[in-house]
Design an enzyme around this catalytic site. Sequence first.
Site, short mmCIF file in Angstrom:
data_model
loop_
_atom_site.label_atom_id
_atom_site.label_comp_id
_atom_site.label_asym_id
_atom_site.label_seq_id
_atom_site.Cartn_x
_atom_site.Cartn_y
_atom_site.Cartn_z
N SER A 23 0.83 -1.20 0.00
CA SER A 23 0.00 0.00 0.00
C SER A 23 0.87 1.25 0.00
O SER A 23 0.37 2.37 -0.06
CB SER A 23 -0.93 0.01 1.22
OG SER A 23 -0.19 -0.17 2.42
N ASN A 110 -2.11 -3.00 13.01
CA ASN A 110 -3.58 -2.88 12.95
C ASN A 110 -4.08 -1.65 13.71
O ASN A 110 -4.94 -0.92 13.22
CB ASN A 110 -4.24 -4.14 13.50
CG ASN A 110 -3.92 -5.35 12.64
OD1 ASN A 110 -3.35 -5.19 11.56
ND2 ASN A 110 -4.25 -6.54 13.11
N THR A 155 -40.89 24.78 -9.49
CA THR A 155 -41.05 23.39 -9.05
C THR A 155 -41.24 22.61 -10.34
O THR A 155 -41.79 23.15 -11.31
CB THR A 155 -42.28 23.19 -8.13
OG1 THR A 155 -43.45 23.51 -8.87
CG2 THR A 155 -42.21 24.07 -6.88
N HIS A 156 -40.76 21.41 -10.40
CA HIS A 156 -40.79 20.59 -11.64
C HIS A 156 -40.10 21.31 -12.80
O HIS A 156 -40.44 21.08 -13.96
CB HIS A 156 -42.22 20.24 -12.04
CG HIS A 156 -43.05 19.70 -10.92
ND1 HIS A 156 -43.10 18.37 -10.60
CD2 HIS A 156 -43.84 20.34 -10.02
CE1 HIS A 156 -43.90 18.19 -9.55
NE2 HIS A 156 -44.36 19.39 -9.17
N SER A 277 -14.67 25.71 -27.49
CA SER A 277 -14.78 24.46 -28.23
C SER A 277 -13.65 24.40 -29.24
O SER A 277 -13.23 25.42 -29.78
CB SER A 277 -16.13 24.43 -28.93
OG SER A 277 -16.08 23.57 -30.05
N LYS A 283 -18.43 29.07 -29.28
CA LYS A 283 -18.86 28.47 -28.03
C LYS A 283 -18.15 28.99 -26.78
O LYS A 283 -16.97 29.29 -26.80
CB LYS A 283 -18.63 26.95 -28.08
CG LYS A 283 -19.48 26.25 -29.10
CD LYS A 283 -20.84 25.92 -28.56
CE LYS A 283 -20.71 24.77 -27.60
NZ LYS A 283 -21.97 24.19 -27.22
N ASN A 285 -18.34 27.35 -23.05
CA ASN A 285 -18.96 26.21 -22.37
C ASN A 285 -18.80 26.25 -20.85
O ASN A 285 -17.78 26.67 -20.35
CB ASN A 285 -18.34 24.91 -22.89
CG ASN A 285 -18.75 24.63 -24.33
OD1 ASN A 285 -19.82 25.04 -24.77
ND2 ASN A 285 -17.87 23.98 -25.07
N GLU A 290 -20.13 21.58 -15.13
CA GLU A 290 -20.35 20.21 -15.64
C GLU A 290 -19.43 19.22 -14.94
O GLU A 290 -19.83 18.12 -14.56
CB GLU A 290 -20.14 20.17 -17.15
CG GLU A 290 -21.30 20.79 -17.90
CD GLU A 290 -21.02 20.95 -19.39
OE1 GLU A 290 -21.97 21.19 -20.13
OE2 GLU A 290 -19.85 20.86 -19.81
N GLN A 322 -7.18 -2.61 3.61
CA GLN A 322 -6.18 -1.75 2.99
C GLN A 322 -6.80 -0.97 1.81
O GLN A 322 -6.27 0.06 1.40
CB GLN A 322 -5.00 -2.60 2.51
CG GLN A 322 -3.88 -1.83 1.88
CD GLN A 322 -2.62 -2.66 1.75
OE1 GLN A 322 -1.94 -2.94 2.75
NE2 GLN A 322 -2.32 -3.12 0.56
N1 ARG Z 1 -1.01 -1.56 4.98
C1 ARG Z 1 -2.00 -2.04 5.87
C2 ARG Z 1 -3.32 -1.33 5.65
O1 ARG Z 1 -3.29 -0.32 5.07
C3 ARG Z 1 -1.56 -1.83 7.28
C4 ARG Z 1 -2.11 -2.81 8.27
C5 ARG Z 1 -1.59 -4.14 7.97
N2 ARG Z 1 -1.80 -5.06 9.00
C6 ARG Z 1 -1.61 -6.35 8.82
N3 ARG Z 1 -1.80 -7.12 9.81
N4 ARG Z 1 -1.30 -6.81 7.66
O2 ARG Z 1 -4.37 -1.80 6.05
#
Ligand code: ARG
Length: 460
Positions: A23, A110, A155-156, A277, A283, A285, A290, A322
């Site tokens: 990650s 964690n 309305t509408h 455009s 144009k 725009n 949007e 993750q």
């Molecule tokens: N990179 C992990 C996440 O973003 C961190 C926690 C990972 N924990 C584990 N027990 N693998 O969730």
Amino acid sequence: MSKLWSGRFAQSGAQLLDEFNASLPFDKKLYEEDIRGSIAHATMLAKQGILTQEEAEEIAKGLMQIKQEIEEGLFEFSIAHEDIHMAVESRLITLIGEAGKRLHTARSRNDQVALDFRLYVQKQTLVIVNVLESLIDVLMQIAKEHTNTLLPGMTHLQHAQPINFAFHLLAYVSMFKRDIERLESSHKRNNILPLGCAALAGTPHNIDREYVAKLLGFDGVSVNCLDTVSDRDFALEILFNISTIMMHVSRFAEELILWSSYEFKFITLSDEYSTGSSIMPQKKNPDVPELLRGKTGRVNGNLISLLTVLKGLPLAYNKDMQEDKEGVFDSVETVFISLNILKEAIRTMSINHERMRQACEVGHLSATDLADYLVQKCNIPFREAHFITGRAVAHAESLGIDLSKLSVEELQKVDARIGEDVLEVLSLVHSMNARTSQGGTATSSTCKQIELLEAWIQSR
Ligand code: ARG
């Protein structure tokens, strides 16, 4: 590169696994939160005698150096480290050795990731509040100049009753006010420390979670560790809050698009915030509104995506989680740029009062006023008054004119009880100003709403 968790493995993992599992490419955004959290954790460990004072100081110094390396672009990110938590910890061990290896005592990734992500979300929640406040300032300024500017209320998407432009803008201010209140309520609810839960079950070490909470600016400590490490409600809340903001932005954007069309021409977006455009030279725009409308789709996607990731997960942490970060980062960035550009687009647009007023002259906008007149002056029951007015509208249509332009004689052909004084009632300004009830569109009521909203702004 050997992993921090490699002890029980005989073989190193595949390169493909590193790419899939990591990650780091996106969670490196959390480096600051990670370092702040680790310094607080080490400080607490030293206070509890789990680390020595010197070790905690070495750790803090090393972490500050890592922060500097990251900010100066000198830090070497490698996906072999998997995530920001292990990238920082590995570097710390390289820098300071033994003490660095003690940092992860009484902690798991964690609760660490739950902390870092929560710190990020809490911080961004308040920044979004600030951006909303400055958008509200611009809306209020324009509103104050337009408490007498007539515009057809719909309305509408059909002409309904004359209102003033300030009244219309204050509807959006009210939405953004609720958005701020929602963000602040989320911030308050989620200002709870997750760290100290370790992997899922707490820790045998004699830690002091209250102390860490204080160091990091939390109001309290989470109650149940099993919940804490698998709780991503705070992330869902910011996603929902952003989706709601963007839904409001998108409705406004839709109106800006309509209003800048030839058919409406109520506003002209500035050249600065319009686009051309590539083929049609004439144009101009409304790409800005949007895109605002379009980007609302992606933030909604981010919300649904995280709800879906979480919905079947057993307790506690699962790697699925993750997947919680990229959508949140994306929604946060999207709402920042969206609110800022919306603010600039409306600050620089011009408002075509005359076209707004002309538009009020079609569609028999004062029909309700005629019905109210029949009730108030002639004591006719509203249902009957509604029917008579309907016939007056049909009569005006047959003459090809607006109800407000019918003469008293023509009106009396519909119902002889109608008197001379009806003409004033049918005027558009009169119609708008008649709605003096609380929260109504009369200029006097609109000014009261401005006062109420300003008092709210000042009380903050
Ligand atoms: N990179 C992990 C996440 O973003 C961190 C926690 C990972 N924990 C584990 N027990 N693998 O969730």
